[in-house]
Structures are given as structure tokens and as C-alpha cells.
Design a protein around this motif. Structure first.
Motif, PDB file in Angstrom:
ATOM      1  N   LEU A  11      -4.724   6.589  -2.932  1.00  0.00           N
ATOM      2  CA  LEU A  11      -4.176   5.457  -2.202  1.00  0.00           C
ATOM      3  C   LEU A  11      -4.296   4.251  -3.109  1.00  0.00           C
ATOM      4  CD1 LEU A  11      -5.793   7.232   0.213  1.00  0.00           C
ATOM      5  CD2 LEU A  11      -4.588   5.520   1.505  1.00  0.00           C
ATOM      6  N   SER A  12      -3.277   3.430  -3.108  1.00  0.00           N
ATOM      7  CA  SER A  12      -3.313   2.259  -3.975  1.00  0.00           C
ATOM      8  C   SER A  12      -2.757   1.046  -3.260  1.00  0.00           C
ATOM      9  CB  SER A  12      -2.514   2.514  -5.251  1.00  0.00           C
ATOM     10  OG  SER A  12      -1.147   2.583  -4.939  1.00  0.00           O
ATOM     11  N   ILE A  70       0.837  -1.199   0.000  1.00  0.00           N
ATOM     12  CA  ILE A  70       0.000   0.000   0.000  1.00  0.00           C
ATOM     13  C   ILE A  70       0.870   1.246   0.000  1.00  0.00           C
ATOM     14  CG2 ILE A  70      -1.728   1.287   1.325  1.00  0.00           C
ATOM     15  CD1 ILE A  70      -2.661  -1.470   2.397  1.00  0.00           C
ATOM     16  N   ASP A  71       0.451   2.243  -0.776  1.00  0.00           N
ATOM     17  CA  ASP A  71       1.168   3.514  -0.848  1.00  0.00           C
ATOM     18  C   ASP A  71       0.163   4.612  -1.141  1.00  0.00           C
ATOM     19  OD1 ASP A  71       3.327   5.243  -0.774  1.00  0.00           O
ATOM     20  OD2 ASP A  71       4.138   4.630  -2.709  1.00  0.00           O
ATOM     21  N   ILE A 108       1.129  -4.152   3.712  1.00  0.00           N
ATOM     22  CA  ILE A 108       2.507  -3.693   3.858  1.00  0.00           C
ATOM     23  C   ILE A 108       2.574  -2.300   3.270  1.00  0.00           C
ATOM     24  CG2 ILE A 108       4.910  -4.077   3.188  1.00  0.00           C
ATOM     25  CD1 ILE A 108       4.200  -7.072   3.033  1.00  0.00           C
ATOM     26  N   ARG A 109       3.040  -1.347   4.056  1.00  0.00           N
ATOM     27  CA  ARG A 109       3.095   0.028   3.585  1.00  0.00           C
ATOM     28  C   ARG A 109       4.344   0.224   2.750  1.00  0.00           C
ATOM     29  NH1 ARG A 109       4.309   5.066   4.078  1.00  0.00           N
ATOM     30  NH2 ARG A 109       2.744   6.670   3.944  1.00  0.00           N
ATOM     31  N   ILE A 133       1.608   2.944  -5.774  1.00  0.00           N
ATOM     32  CA  ILE A 133       0.812   4.018  -6.355  1.00  0.00           C
ATOM     33  C   ILE A 133       1.143   4.152  -7.840  1.00  0.00           C
ATOM     34  CG2 ILE A 133       2.349   5.951  -5.831  1.00  0.00           C
ATOM     35  CD1 ILE A 133      -1.421   6.084  -5.529  1.00  0.00           C
ATOM     36  N   ASP A 134       2.406   3.989  -8.201  1.00  0.00           N
ATOM     37  CA  ASP A 134       2.792   4.050  -9.611  1.00  0.00           C
ATOM     38  C   ASP A 134       2.211   2.874 -10.375  1.00  0.00           C
ATOM     39  OD1 ASP A 134       4.291   6.341  -9.271  1.00  0.00           O
ATOM     40  OD2 ASP A 134       6.170   5.268  -8.996  1.00  0.00           O
ATOM     41  N   VAL A 135       2.347   1.693  -9.812  1.00  0.00           N
ATOM     42  CA  VAL A 135       1.892   0.499 -10.499  1.00  0.00           C
ATOM     43  C   VAL A 135       0.382   0.513 -10.677  1.00  0.00           C
ATOM     44  CG1 VAL A 135       1.699  -2.018 -10.336  1.00  0.00           C
ATOM     45  CG2 VAL A 135       3.836  -0.894  -9.696  1.00  0.00           C
ATOM     46  N   ALA A 136      -0.329   0.715  -9.577  1.00  0.00           N
ATOM     47  CA  ALA A 136      -1.786   0.629  -9.625  1.00  0.00           C
ATOM     48  C   ALA A 136      -2.411   1.746 -10.447  1.00  0.00           C
ATOM     49  CB  ALA A 136      -2.344   0.630  -8.207  1.00  0.00           C
TER      50      ALA A 136
END
Length: 171
Positions: A39-40, A14-15, A155-156, A164-167
Motif C-alpha cells: 500500500l502506498s 492511496i493505492d 483519496i483512493r 503505488i508506482d510512484v512511491a
């Protein structure tokens, strides 16, 4: 893990991007919080945890990125972004994004949520929405496999890629 606690079946990386501030919001206000709070989560089965670093390395190599060990989509040239997305789409991962454009919430307060005594009530609300979607996916996925008692460990962030980039760019 604690004694008696089963190992997780899923990991949810998670980010976030942006900030949860609502008092002032750019571009409406010259100085203020970011326009978006995103948030992703990237969910992967725990059995693939050891593969993550190699997946990222292979994607970086295939996209021509050198001298980096982490994957940040926003820093890539456009032609590399297409390669990264194509490669990510082949992986056994699931991506989730909660994106809130805060311009329409500028100055909003939720007195009921604020009673919890958290300076981050809006962030916590968005995180709750994200986790509801992640846990529902994990439940449905495990049910399709006929599995029970499958846990997801949040997991943060990650040392090697930004969820966040990937999602945000997979969806």
C-alpha cells in the motif's frame, strides 16, 4: 466539504498492489494470493492539487512517453524509469509505502482482528499502518510551519498516476 469543515491542507493519494489473501500464497502454493501486499500514498499539499496533471504531463514528455495521460512506472522501459524518478524527486511530494511479504504469514489468522467482521482485516491493518505514517508526517510538517488544524484528505487512486508506482520506486 460539509459546512464548517475546513478545506484539506494535504491530499494523500492511496493505492495498493497485490491482494490481502493469506490462506494460500504464491510461490509457496501453486494457486494463491500474491506474494506481496503493498500500500502506498503520495502526499501533496492541497495548494499543488491543480499542478498534478501538468507535473505528470511534463514527466511523460521528458521521459519520451507518448499517447498516455497517466504515469505507471511498471510499464516504462528502464531508461525511462530513471528519468521519471529523477523528475519526481524534484517535486514537493512525499511518498510512503507499507510492503508486506506474505510468505511468512501464510495461513495466519488474527481472531481478534477478525471479530470486527471484515473480510479484509489484513488489508485494513496495513492501511492503518500507512495512514499512521501519513498523518504523522502531515502533523510534523504542519508543526514545522507553525500551522494548526491542517487536515489531510485521503483519496483512493488517481486518474493520472498510480501512487503505488510512484512511491515504491521513489523510496
Amino acid at each position: 466539504m460539509a459546512a464548517g469543515t475546513p478545506d484539506p491542507y494535504y491530499f494523500a493519494f492511496i493505492d495498493e498492489a497485490g491482494d490481502p489473501g493469506l490462506k494460500t500464497v504464491r510461490p509457496i502454493d501453486p494457486v494463491g494470493g500474491t506474494e506481496w501486499l503493498c500500500l502506498s500514498a503520495v502526499v501533496v499539499r492541497a495548494k499543488h492539487d491543480a499542478d498534478l496533471v501538468n507535473w505528470v504531463r511534463a514527466i511523460l514528455l521528458k521521459s519520451g512517453v507518448r499517447n498516455r495521460s497517466d504515469l505507471h512506472y511498471r510499464t516504462l522501459a528502464d531508461y525511462r524509469k530513471r528519468i521519471v524518478v529523477s523528475e519526481l524527486a524534484q517535486l514537493p511530494i512525499r511518498a510512503f509505502v507499507v510492503a508486506s511479504n506474505k510468505k511468512n504469514m501464510r495461513g495466519y489468522r488474527n481472531m481478534r482482528a477478525e471479530r470486527i467482521r471484515s473480510q479484509q482485516w489484513f488489508y485494513n491493518f496495513c492501511l492503518r499502518l500507512l495512514l499512521e505514517r501519513v498523518t504523522d508526517f502531515c502533523y510534523q510538517h504542519a508543526a514545522r510551519e507553525g500551522a494548526t488544524g491542517r487536515l489531510a484528505r485521503p483519496i483512493r487512486e488517481s486518474a493520472f498516476f498510480s501512487p503505488i508506482d510512484v512511491a515504491a520506486h521513489l523510496l
